[in-house]
Motif scaffolding. Structure first.
Motif, PDB file in Angstrom:
ATOM      1  N   SER A 114       0.837  -1.202   0.000  1.00 45.41           N
ATOM      2  CA  SER A 114       0.000   0.000   0.000  1.00 45.41           C
ATOM      3  C   SER A 114       0.872   1.252   0.000  1.00 45.41           C
ATOM      4  O   SER A 114       2.082   1.198   0.233  1.00 45.41           O
ATOM      5  CB  SER A 114      -0.910   0.004   1.230  1.00 45.41           C
ATOM      6  N   THR A 115       0.237   2.393  -0.238  1.00 40.17           N
ATOM      7  CA  THR A 115       0.961   3.656  -0.356  1.00 40.17           C
ATOM      8  C   THR A 115       0.859   4.509   0.909  1.00 40.17           C
ATOM      9  O   THR A 115       1.113   5.717   0.865  1.00 40.17           O
ATOM     10  CB  THR A 115       0.412   4.452  -1.548  1.00 40.17           C
ATOM     11  N   ASP A 116       0.503   3.912   2.032  1.00 34.36           N
ATOM     12  CA  ASP A 116       0.344   4.651   3.288  1.00 34.36           C
ATOM     13  C   ASP A 116       1.726   4.867   3.918  1.00 34.36           C
ATOM     14  O   ASP A 116       2.165   4.110   4.796  1.00 34.36           O
ATOM     15  CB  ASP A 116      -0.566   3.873   4.235  1.00 34.36           C
ATOM     16  N   ILE A 117       2.416   5.911   3.483  1.00 35.07           N
ATOM     17  CA  ILE A 117       3.783   6.163   3.917  1.00 35.07           C
ATOM     18  C   ILE A 117       3.865   6.321   5.435  1.00 35.07           C
ATOM     19  O   ILE A 117       4.761   5.754   6.082  1.00 35.07           O
ATOM     20  CB  ILE A 117       4.356   7.396   3.194  1.00 35.07           C
ATOM     21  N   ASP A 118       2.952   7.063   6.020  1.00 38.67           N
ATOM     22  CA  ASP A 118       3.006   7.282   7.471  1.00 38.67           C
ATOM     23  C   ASP A 118       2.918   5.961   8.233  1.00 38.67           C
ATOM     24  O   ASP A 118       3.620   5.760   9.230  1.00 38.67           O
ATOM     25  CB  ASP A 118       1.880   8.214   7.911  1.00 38.67           C
ATOM     26  N   TYR A 119       2.056   5.056   7.762  1.00 37.54           N
ATOM     27  CA  TYR A 119       1.942   3.757   8.427  1.00 37.54           C
ATOM     28  C   TYR A 119       3.252   2.985   8.315  1.00 37.54           C
ATOM     29  O   TYR A 119       3.765   2.469   9.325  1.00 37.54           O
ATOM     30  CB  TYR A 119       0.806   2.931   7.824  1.00 37.54           C
ATOM     31  N   TRP A 120       3.804   2.894   7.112  1.00 31.94           N
ATOM     32  CA  TRP A 120       5.008   2.090   6.926  1.00 31.94           C
ATOM     33  C   TRP A 120       6.184   2.669   7.714  1.00 31.94           C
ATOM     34  O   TRP A 120       6.995   1.915   8.268  1.00 31.94           O
ATOM     35  CB  TRP A 120       5.351   1.976   5.444  1.00 31.94           C
ATOM     36  N   LEU A 121       6.279   3.985   7.785  1.00 29.03           N
ATOM     37  CA  LEU A 121       7.343   4.588   8.587  1.00 29.03           C
ATOM     38  C   LEU A 121       7.200   4.233  10.067  1.00 29.03           C
ATOM     39  O   LEU A 121       8.189   4.090  10.781  1.00 29.03           O
ATOM     40  CB  LEU A 121       7.334   6.105   8.415  1.00 29.03           C
ATOM     41  N   SER A 122       5.966   4.067  10.508  1.00 28.77           N
ATOM     42  CA  SER A 122       5.729   3.794  11.929  1.00 28.77           C
ATOM     43  C   SER A 122       5.968   2.338  12.304  1.00 28.77           C
ATOM     44  O   SER A 122       6.173   2.035  13.487  1.00 28.77           O
ATOM     45  CB  SER A 122       4.295   4.191  12.309  1.00 28.77           C
ATOM     46  N   VAL A 123       5.946   1.418  11.327  1.00 27.56           N
ATOM     47  CA  VAL A 123       6.068  -0.010  11.655  1.00 27.56           C
ATOM     48  C   VAL A 123       7.294  -0.667  11.045  1.00 27.56           C
ATOM     49  O   VAL A 123       7.511  -1.869  11.247  1.00 27.56           O
ATOM     50  CB  VAL A 123       4.807  -0.791  11.209  1.00 27.56           C
ATOM     51  N   SER A 124       8.094   0.066  10.281  1.00 27.68           N
ATOM     52  CA  SER A 124       9.253  -0.564   9.660  1.00 27.68           C
ATOM     53  C   SER A 124      10.180  -1.129  10.736  1.00 27.68           C
ATOM     54  O   SER A 124      10.318  -0.576  11.824  1.00 27.68           O
ATOM     55  CB  SER A 124       9.998   0.424   8.764  1.00 27.68           C
ATOM     56  N   MET A 125      10.814  -2.251  10.419  1.00 24.85           N
ATOM     57  CA  MET A 125      11.548  -3.048  11.401  1.00 24.85           C
ATOM     58  C   MET A 125      13.050  -2.976  11.132  1.00 24.85           C
ATOM     59  O   MET A 125      13.476  -2.972   9.974  1.00 24.85           O
ATOM     60  CB  MET A 125      11.066  -4.502  11.335  1.00 24.85           C
ATOM     61  N   PRO A 126      13.876  -2.931  12.156  1.00 27.10           N
ATOM     62  CA  PRO A 126      15.317  -2.743  11.958  1.00 27.10           C
ATOM     63  C   PRO A 126      15.978  -3.942  11.292  1.00 27.10           C
ATOM     64  O   PRO A 126      15.696  -5.091  11.622  1.00 27.10           O
ATOM     65  CB  PRO A 126      15.851  -2.544  13.375  1.00 27.10           C
ATOM     66  N   VAL A 127      16.880  -3.650  10.373  1.00 29.53           N
ATOM     67  CA  VAL A 127      17.669  -4.682   9.720  1.00 29.53           C
ATOM     68  C   VAL A 127      18.908  -5.013  10.547  1.00 29.53           C
ATOM     69  O   VAL A 127      19.434  -6.129  10.480  1.00 29.53           O
ATOM     70  CB  VAL A 127      18.055  -4.223   8.293  1.00 29.53           C
ATOM     71  N   GLY A 128      19.383  -4.060  11.339  1.00 34.36           N
ATOM     72  CA  GLY A 128      20.534  -4.303  12.195  1.00 34.36           C
ATOM     73  C   GLY A 128      21.833  -3.795  11.623  1.00 34.36           C
ATOM     74  O   GLY A 128      22.914  -4.177  12.088  1.00 34.36           O
ATOM     75  N   PHE A 129      21.749  -2.904  10.626  1.00 34.89           N
ATOM     76  CA  PHE A 129      22.953  -2.339  10.022  1.00 34.89           C
ATOM     77  C   PHE A 129      22.587  -1.001   9.408  1.00 34.89           C
ATOM     78  O   PHE A 129      21.568  -0.880   8.718  1.00 34.89           O
ATOM     79  CB  PHE A 129      23.510  -3.288   8.958  1.00 34.89           C
TER      80      PHE A 129
END
Length: 459
Positions: A114-129
Motif C-alpha cells: 500500500s501507499t500509506d507512507i506514514d503507516y510504513w514509517l511507523s512499523v518498519s523493522m530494523p535490519v541491524g545495520f
C-alpha cells in the motif's frame, strides 16, 4: 590473488548444502496456467506427503498480509507446498515469516504494498545495520521460492521516490524484504519492481542461491531512485547470484559488513552505480571483512562504474547511516572478469578511502586503517561516455599501508564513437600494480558523493 580452484573449493559446501533441498516439482514444460490449478498442486503435495496451502487474495480487496503469514508461520510452516495463484495480493501491514522449514513456495501473483507512507514509517523493522529498516522479515532452512517469471513483489515505489525528493537515507524508509537467517535455500524467477528503498538485504544467511531475478525501480517524476539497491549482503556467507537483470538508481549488488564467498554470474545491470564493495569501516573501532567475491560475465549499461570499493575515513564523525568512520578490517580476494561496459558514466574502476559527510567529504584520505588487497579486474571491454578520461581512480589510505596487488588485465575500454583507449591510471598509494602503471595526480579529487556518482551512503 585468489585462484579459480580455491573459489571452486569454497563453493563446494554451498553446493552440497543445496543438494539437500526439498524435491521441487519441475513443471517448466507445462502450461503455467495449468500449473496454477489447486487440484494439481494438492495432488503434488499429497504425493510427497506434504502439507498444502493454496492462498487466494482477499475477495473484498482487503489486507492479504495476515493470510500470507498464517500460511507461512502456522498452517504450512514446515514440509509444505504453499501456492499463491494471484492475481493481486494487497499488503497493508508488515510481515514476519522467519522459521520456515523444508517449504516450497510457488508464487504466480503480485504482492502489492500500500501507499500509506506514514503507516510504513511507523512499523518498519530494523535490519541491524546502518539504521536500515524493512517491512518483511523472511527466513528459514531448506526453502525454495519460485516466481515462475511472474511472481512479483511490487513496493509501489513511486510514492516513496516523490516523498523522498532525491534525499538519501531518510529515517525508517523501508526496504521491500529482508532475507534474514535464510539457509540452504533457493530464491528464483521472482520479479521485484518499484522498491520502496533498497530492494532487499540478505543478512545472517548462508548458502543461498538467487537465480533468474528481475529488479526494476524506475521513477516517472523529477525525483530520482536514489537508495534503490538491487541487493545488499550483510553478515552472510556463500550467497550466489545468477542471471540477474537490474535497472535502478543505485548499486546493483553491494557487499557490506562481514560478507564472504559471494558470487555473481551472467547478469545485466543498467542505469545504477555498478557493483559495490562497501562501504566499509563506518563503525568506529569495529573490525569487519569482505572476502572472496567473484563476478563473471557481467554486462553494465549506463552505470557509474563497473565496480567500486569504498571505505570511510579513519576519523569518526557522526553516526550511520549518514555519518561514521573509524572502522578497520580487510577487503580481499575480489575478482571481476569477462565484463562488457556500455556507456559507462565515470571511471570503470574506482577505490576511495575518504568517505565522510557533513562537509568533510574528500578529507582525511590517508587516515583509514581499512586494508584493501588482492583485487583483480580482467577482460573488461566496452565504452564510456565523452568526458571520462580515466580508466581508474584509486585513492588508497597511507595509514592502512596503501592497497596491495590491484590488477587490471585485458582492458579494452574506449570512448564511445572514437575507439580511443582510456589511458589515465590515477592512483594514490597503490602497491605492486599489475597490468597498469599509475600516473598520480597532485591533489586528491572529491569523492563519489561530490562527483554525482553515489550520493549519501545509502548503499
Amino acid at each position: 590473488m585468489v585462484s579459480l580452484s580455491s573459489l571452486i573449493l569454497a563453493a563446494l559446501p554451498a553446493a552440497l548444502a543445496l543438494s539437500s533441498l526439498p524435491h521441487d516439482v519441475d513443471v517448466m514444460s507445462r502450461d503455467a496456467n495449468a500449473a496454477q490449478s489447486e487440484a494439481y498442486w494438492a495432488n503434488q503435495a499429497a504425493a510427497q506427503n506434504r502439507h498444502f496451502c493454496y492462498v487466494r487474495p482477499n475477495a473484498n480487496g482487503g489486507d492479504d498480509a495476515p493470510a500470507i503469514m498464517d500460511a507461512l508461520n502456522n498452517r504450512c510452516n514446515s514440509n509444505s507446498f504453499v501456492i499463491f495463484p494471484g492475481p493481486v495480493y494487497n499488503i497493508q501491514t508488515n510481515m514476519t515469516t522467519l522459521d520456515l522449514q523444508n517449504v516450497v513456495i510457488h508464487q504466480f501473483g503480485r504482492f502489492l504494498w500500500s501507499t500509506d507512507i506514514d503507516y510504513w514509517l511507523s512499523v518498519s523493522m530494523p535490519v541491524g545495520f546502518q539504521n536500515q529498516s524493512t517491512v518483511w522479515y523472511f527466513g528459514g532452512n531448506n526453502v525454495i521460492w519460485d516466481g515462475w517469471g511472474k511472481g512479483t513483489l511490487d513496493g509501489n515505489g513511486q510514492v516513496w521516490y516523490d516523498w523522498a525528493k532525491s534525499q538519501g537515507n531518510l529515517a525508517h524508509r523501508p526496504m521491500n524484504i529482508n532475507f534474514r537467517t535464510l539457509k540452504n535455500s533457493v530464491i528464483r524467477r521472482l520479479r521485484f519492481v518499484q522498491s520502496q528503498m533498497w530492494t532487499m538485504a540478505i543478512t545472517y544467511s548462508q548458502h543461498v542461491d538467487l537465480d533468474d531475478i528481475y529488479v526494476n525501480s524506475t521513477s516517472t517524476s523529477q525525483w530520482s531512485t536514489l537508495n534503490t539497491d538491487g541487493c545488499d549482503t550483510i553478515f552472510s556467507d556463500s550467497i550466489t547470484f545468477r542471471r540477474w537483470t537490474i535497472s535502478n538508481g543505485d548499486d546493483a549488488i553491494a557487499l557490506k559488513m562481514n560478507s564472504s564467498n559471494i558470487a555473481v554470474y551472467d547478469s545485466y545491470f543498467e542505469n545504477g552505480q555498478g557493483i559495490a564493495i562497501g562501504s566499509m569501516g563506518q563503525y568506529n573501532n569495529q573490525y569487519e571483512y569482505l572476502e572472496n567475491f567473484y563476478a563473471r560475465n557481467i554486462t553494465l549499461k549506463n552505470t557509474a562504474h563497473v565496480s567500486y570499493l569504498k571505505t570511510w575515513a579513519g576519523i569518526s564523525r557522526g553516526y550511520p547511516p549518514n555519518g561514521g568512520g573509524g572502522g578497520y578490517g580487510v577487503a580481499r580476494n575480489i575478482t571481476i572478469e569477462n565484463v562488457k561496459l556500455i556507456g559507462g558514466r565515470q571511471q570503470p574502476f574506482f577505490a576511495w578511502q575518504c568517505e565522510n559527510y557533513s562537509g568533510f567529504a574528500g578529507q582525511d584520505c590517508d587516515s583509514s586503517l581499512f586494508k584493501m588487497e588482492d583485487v583483480a579486474w580482467r577482460n573488461v571491454s566496452g565504452t564510456v561516455v565523452s568526458g571520462v578520461t580515466e580508466a581508474v581512480y584509486f585513492q588508497c589510505s597511507a595509514a592502512a599501508g596503501g592497497c596491495d596487488n590491484f590488477e587490471v588485465t585485458g582492458f579494452d575500454v574506449v570512448h564511445a564513437g572514437t575507439n580511443q583507449l582510456l589511458s589515465v591510471w590515477d592512483c594514490f598509494n597503490v602497491n605492486n600494480p599489475q597490468g597498469f602503471t599509475c600516473t598520480e595526480s597532485q591533489t586528491p579529487k572529491l569523492g563519489p558523493d561530490e562527483t554525482g556518482g553515489h550520493g549519501p551512503d545509502n548503499k
